[in-house]
Design a protein around this motif. Structure first.
Motif, PDB file in Angstrom:
ATOM      1  N   VAL A  35      14.998  55.469  87.024  1.00  0.00           N
ATOM      2  CA  VAL A  35      15.528  55.874  88.328  1.00  0.00           C
ATOM      3  C   VAL A  35      14.795  57.100  88.855  1.00  0.00           C
ATOM      4  CG1 VAL A  35      17.588  56.741  89.492  1.00  0.00           C
ATOM      5  CG2 VAL A  35      17.776  54.853  87.878  1.00  0.00           C
ATOM      6  N   ALA A  36      14.406  58.019  87.962  1.00  0.00           N
ATOM      7  CA  ALA A  36      13.723  59.235  88.399  1.00  0.00           C
ATOM      8  C   ALA A  36      12.409  58.925  89.094  1.00  0.00           C
ATOM      9  CB  ALA A  36      13.486  60.151  87.200  1.00  0.00           C
ATOM     10  N   VAL A  37      11.713  57.892  88.662  1.00  0.00           N
ATOM     11  CA  VAL A  37      10.452  57.520  89.309  1.00  0.00           C
ATOM     12  C   VAL A  37      10.702  57.119  90.765  1.00  0.00           C
ATOM     13  CG1 VAL A  37       8.524  55.916  89.230  1.00  0.00           C
ATOM     14  CG2 VAL A  37       9.449  56.845  87.109  1.00  0.00           C
ATOM     15  N   ILE A  38      11.714  56.301  90.988  1.00  0.00           N
ATOM     16  CA  ILE A  38      12.036  55.876  92.357  1.00  0.00           C
ATOM     17  C   ILE A  38      12.542  57.054  93.181  1.00  0.00           C
ATOM     18  CG2 ILE A  38      13.381  54.245  93.729  1.00  0.00           C
ATOM     19  CD1 ILE A  38      13.597  52.479  91.284  1.00  0.00           C
ATOM     20  N   TYR A  39      13.352  57.903  92.570  1.00  0.00           N
ATOM     21  CA  TYR A  39      13.924  59.039  93.287  1.00  0.00           C
ATOM     22  C   TYR A  39      12.834  60.016  93.729  1.00  0.00           C
ATOM     23  CZ  TYR A  39      17.121  62.917  94.261  1.00  0.00           C
ATOM     24  OH  TYR A  39      17.817  63.926  94.870  1.00  0.00           O
ATOM     25  N   LEU A  40      11.890  60.313  92.851  1.00  0.00           N
ATOM     26  CA  LEU A  40      10.800  61.209  93.223  1.00  0.00           C
ATOM     27  C   LEU A  40       9.936  60.612  94.323  1.00  0.00           C
ATOM     28  CD1 LEU A  40       9.695  62.574  89.733  1.00  0.00           C
ATOM     29  CD2 LEU A  40      10.937  63.792  91.524  1.00  0.00           C
ATOM     30  N   GLY A  41       9.740  59.285  94.288  1.00  0.00           N
ATOM     31  CA  GLY A  41       8.988  58.642  95.359  1.00  0.00           C
ATOM     32  C   GLY A  41       9.649  58.820  96.710  1.00  0.00           C
ATOM     33  N   TYR A  42      10.969  58.670  96.765  1.00  0.00           N
ATOM     34  CA  TYR A  42      11.697  58.896  98.011  1.00  0.00           C
ATOM     35  C   TYR A  42      11.625  60.366  98.428  1.00  0.00           C
ATOM     36  CZ  TYR A  42      13.870  54.370  98.951  1.00  0.00           C
ATOM     37  OH  TYR A  42      14.083  53.071  99.313  1.00  0.00           O
ATOM     38  N   PHE A  50      20.433  63.702  96.945  1.00  0.00           N
ATOM     39  CA  PHE A  50      21.484  63.678  95.925  1.00  0.00           C
ATOM     40  C   PHE A  50      22.867  63.670  96.569  1.00  0.00           C
ATOM     41  CE2 PHE A  50      24.285  65.620  92.757  1.00  0.00           C
ATOM     42  CZ  PHE A  50      24.005  64.818  91.665  1.00  0.00           C
ATOM     43  N   SER A  51      23.035  64.409  97.661  1.00  0.00           N
ATOM     44  CA  SER A  51      24.325  64.389  98.364  1.00  0.00           C
ATOM     45  C   SER A  51      24.568  63.026  99.003  1.00  0.00           C
ATOM     46  CB  SER A  51      24.359  65.497  99.419  1.00  0.00           C
ATOM     47  OG  SER A  51      23.364  65.289 100.399  1.00  0.00           O
ATOM     48  N   LEU A  52      23.492  62.371  99.465  1.00  0.00           N
ATOM     49  CA  LEU A  52      23.668  61.029 100.023  1.00  0.00           C
ATOM     50  C   LEU A  52      24.112  60.032  98.956  1.00  0.00           C
ATOM     51  CD1 LEU A  52      20.610  60.674 102.443  1.00  0.00           C
ATOM     52  CD2 LEU A  52      22.998  61.021 103.050  1.00  0.00           C
ATOM     53  N   LEU A  92      20.074  51.228  97.975  1.00  0.00           N
ATOM     54  CA  LEU A  92      19.524  51.090  96.625  1.00  0.00           C
ATOM     55  C   LEU A  92      20.279  51.939  95.620  1.00  0.00           C
ATOM     56  CD1 LEU A  92      17.324  50.068  94.686  1.00  0.00           C
ATOM     57  CD2 LEU A  92      15.901  51.982  95.428  1.00  0.00           C
ATOM     58  N   PHE A  93      20.545  53.195  95.956  1.00  0.00           N
ATOM     59  CA  PHE A  93      21.126  54.106  94.970  1.00  0.00           C
ATOM     60  C   PHE A  93      22.648  54.027  94.913  1.00  0.00           C
ATOM     61  CE2 PHE A  93      16.924  55.809  94.971  1.00  0.00           C
ATOM     62  CZ  PHE A  93      16.787  56.466  93.762  1.00  0.00           C
ATOM     63  N   ILE A  94      23.281  53.736  96.019  1.00  0.00           N
ATOM     64  CA  ILE A  94      24.749  53.689  95.999  1.00  0.00           C
ATOM     65  C   ILE A  94      25.247  52.363  95.444  1.00  0.00           C
ATOM     66  CG2 ILE A  94      26.827  53.696  97.440  1.00  0.00           C
ATOM     67  CD1 ILE A  94      25.482  55.697  99.258  1.00  0.00           C
ATOM     68  N   TYR A  95      24.666  51.265  95.892  1.00  0.00           N
ATOM     69  CA  TYR A  95      25.175  49.950  95.513  1.00  0.00           C
ATOM     70  C   TYR A  95      24.573  49.419  94.216  1.00  0.00           C
ATOM     71  CZ  TYR A  95      26.732  50.079 100.355  1.00  0.00           C
ATOM     72  OH  TYR A  95      27.308  50.451 101.535  1.00  0.00           O
ATOM     73  N   MET A  96      23.392  49.870  93.859  1.00  0.00           N
ATOM     74  CA  MET A  96      22.744  49.333  92.672  1.00  0.00           C
ATOM     75  C   MET A  96      22.661  50.342  91.534  1.00  0.00           C
ATOM     76  SD  MET A  96      19.679  47.015  94.314  1.00  0.00           S
ATOM     77  CE  MET A  96      19.184  46.531  92.668  1.00  0.00           C
ATOM     78  N   LEU A 137      24.032  53.417  91.035  1.00  0.00           N
ATOM     79  CA  LEU A 137      25.311  53.932  90.543  1.00  0.00           C
ATOM     80  C   LEU A 137      26.123  52.851  89.838  1.00  0.00           C
ATOM     81  CD1 LEU A 137      26.557  56.357  93.348  1.00  0.00           C
ATOM     82  CD2 LEU A 137      25.469  56.893  91.169  1.00  0.00           C
ATOM     83  N   SER A 138      26.079  51.639  90.357  1.00  0.00           N
ATOM     84  CA  SER A 138      26.832  50.554  89.719  1.00  0.00           C
ATOM     85  C   SER A 138      26.290  50.251  88.326  1.00  0.00           C
ATOM     86  CB  SER A 138      26.768  49.302  90.594  1.00  0.00           C
ATOM     87  OG  SER A 138      27.356  49.550  91.854  1.00  0.00           O
ATOM     88  N   LEU A 139      24.966  50.221  88.191  1.00  0.00           N
ATOM     89  CA  LEU A 139      24.379  49.978  86.871  1.00  0.00           C
ATOM     90  C   LEU A 139      24.661  51.136  85.920  1.00  0.00           C
ATOM     91  CD1 LEU A 139      20.945  48.435  87.880  1.00  0.00           C
ATOM     92  CD2 LEU A 139      22.911  47.253  86.898  1.00  0.00           C
ATOM     93  N   PHE A 140      24.643  52.342  86.433  1.00  0.00           N
ATOM     94  CA  PHE A 140      24.935  53.502  85.597  1.00  0.00           C
ATOM     95  C   PHE A 140      26.364  53.440  85.052  1.00  0.00           C
ATOM     96  CE2 PHE A 140      26.202  57.894  84.852  1.00  0.00           C
ATOM     97  CZ  PHE A 140      25.114  58.385  84.152  1.00  0.00           C
ATOM     98  N   ILE A 141      27.299  53.111  85.918  1.00  0.00           N
ATOM     99  CA  ILE A 141      28.691  52.982  85.479  1.00  0.00           C
ATOM    100  C   ILE A 141      28.848  51.815  84.513  1.00  0.00           C
ATOM    101  CG2 ILE A 141      31.046  52.543  86.276  1.00  0.00           C
ATOM    102  CD1 ILE A 141      30.314  53.979  88.863  1.00  0.00           C
ATOM    103  N   ALA A 142      28.087  50.744  84.752  1.00  0.00           N
ATOM    104  CA  ALA A 142      28.177  49.581  83.868  1.00  0.00           C
ATOM    105  C   ALA A 142      27.715  49.913  82.456  1.00  0.00           C
ATOM    106  CB  ALA A 142      27.352  48.434  84.442  1.00  0.00           C
TER     107      ALA A 142
END
Length: 351
Positions: free
Chosen positions: A247-254, A280-282, A316-320, A322-327
């Protein structure tokens, strides 16, 4: 019967290990080896017991737990005393900062910004003369406004905090380093600098208190009902760390993309750190509408890119993500729960 006999022997309040007992009767060599093996096994089992089991088995008191609790009390009391003292220091600094603004900024009023805009040469000379009169006290200072670029007046003021006398303490003495600067754009800010080492002390003391309190968790692992958090974190940590690396790779790209494209058009994308804080707030659903509204593009192309950028990141980050992280966490919890019930493990998270 053998298991019950072993438990009774282990939980009996006989002499501790290493103490002298009655002389054993002569036994054959094979029986002696079996007894030594049994004694070693009991010693190992006793060694890996929890403090509660050791107390029930041999009456051994949990000395380390008592020391840990005493350490928590001492460090926490020290932290509270330091925090109360720090509150007085912060209040003293803020009160003196307001006083400095009234003293060295001409026409300053409470509630206004400490940065004043100057538009004419006469106002510039008037404000500089006001500051120099307060600081120089009769000394003649010459300057040339037409060639003026930047003027900085640095001085120090000593102050005594007499509020500590109310608590029957020795008054604290402080030195304020005050800077009044006139920049080329015509602004006059007042900025008192840090005058104590409270930041370093607070970081060290706060971190130590956090570690002391977290250290208590290891004693909760001795109880099965309170051990669920520790075991879940232990089982899920490898998978979570690998997931976070991806996830960090995608986050840094954004972050880099938003900084270079939206930086000139959005106040929350001015610097790379601000971009990371905004994204991060988003992810946590904070301030989403304000982020969209604050965008001021210079053309349709930037506006279209900003919409695709923000919507794709949110989806991408809210629906996918975070959901995978909780899973991952939920899967580890379900695995541990099934094992506690004696059910077979059918995932790779078994421990």
């Amino acid at each position: 019967m053998a298991a019950a006999s072993e438990t009774e022997r282990l939980l009996s309040r006989g002499p501790g290990y290493g103490t002298a007992g009655a002389a054993p009767a002569p036994v054959p060599e094979k029986e002696e080896e079996e007894e030594e093996e049994e004694e070693l096994r009991r010693r190992l089992k006793y060694f890996f017991m929890s403090p509660c089991d050791k107390y029930r088995a041999r009456g051994r008191r949990p000395v380390k737990l008592v020391l840990q609790l005493a350490k928590i009390v001492l460090v926490t009391v020290q932290l509270i005393l330091f925090g109360l003292s720090n509150q007085l220091v912060v209040a003293f600094k803020e009160d003196n900062t307001v006083a400095f603004k009234h003293l060295f900024l001409k026409g300053y009023e409470d509630g206004s910004d400490d940065t004043r805009a100057i538009y004419t040469r006469g106002d510039l000379v008037e404000h500089l003369a006001f500051v120099i009169e307060k600081v120089a006290r009769g000394h003649r200072v010459f300057f040339c406004p037409p060639r003026l670029i930047n003027v900085t007046v640095d001085f120090q003021l000593k102050a005594i905090n007499i509020q500590t006398l109310l608590n029957h303490e020795i008054p604290d003495c402080y030195t304020f380093s005050v800077t009044v600067s006139v920049l080329g754009g015509g602004t006059v800010p007042v900025s008192p600098q840090n005058f104590s080492g409270y930041d370093v002390c607070s970081i060290l003391l706060g971190t130590s208190t956090l570690l002391v309190w977290v250290g208590v968790i290891r004693y909760l692992t001795f109880f099965q009902k309170y051990n669920i958090l520790i075991v879940t974190l232990r089982v899920a940590l490898p998978s979570v760390m690998r997931f976070c690396c991806c996830v960090a790779v995608i986050y840094l790209g954004y972050c880099f993309c938003g900084w270079i494209v939206l930086g000139p058009h959005h106040p929350k994308f001015r610097s790379l750190s601000m971009v990371s804080e905004c994204l991060f707030s988003l992810v946590n659903g904070d301030d989403m509408f304000a982020t969209f509204v604050a965008l001021r593009p210079s053309g349709a192309l930037v506006w279209l890119f900003s919409q695709v950028y923000l919507y794709s990141f949110s989806a991408l980050f809210i629906y996918m993500v975070l959901s995978l992280f909780i899973a991952l966490i939920t899967g580890s919890y379900d695995t541990i729960k099934n094992q506690s019930k004696g059910l077979p493990c059918r995932t790779t998270l078994c421990w």
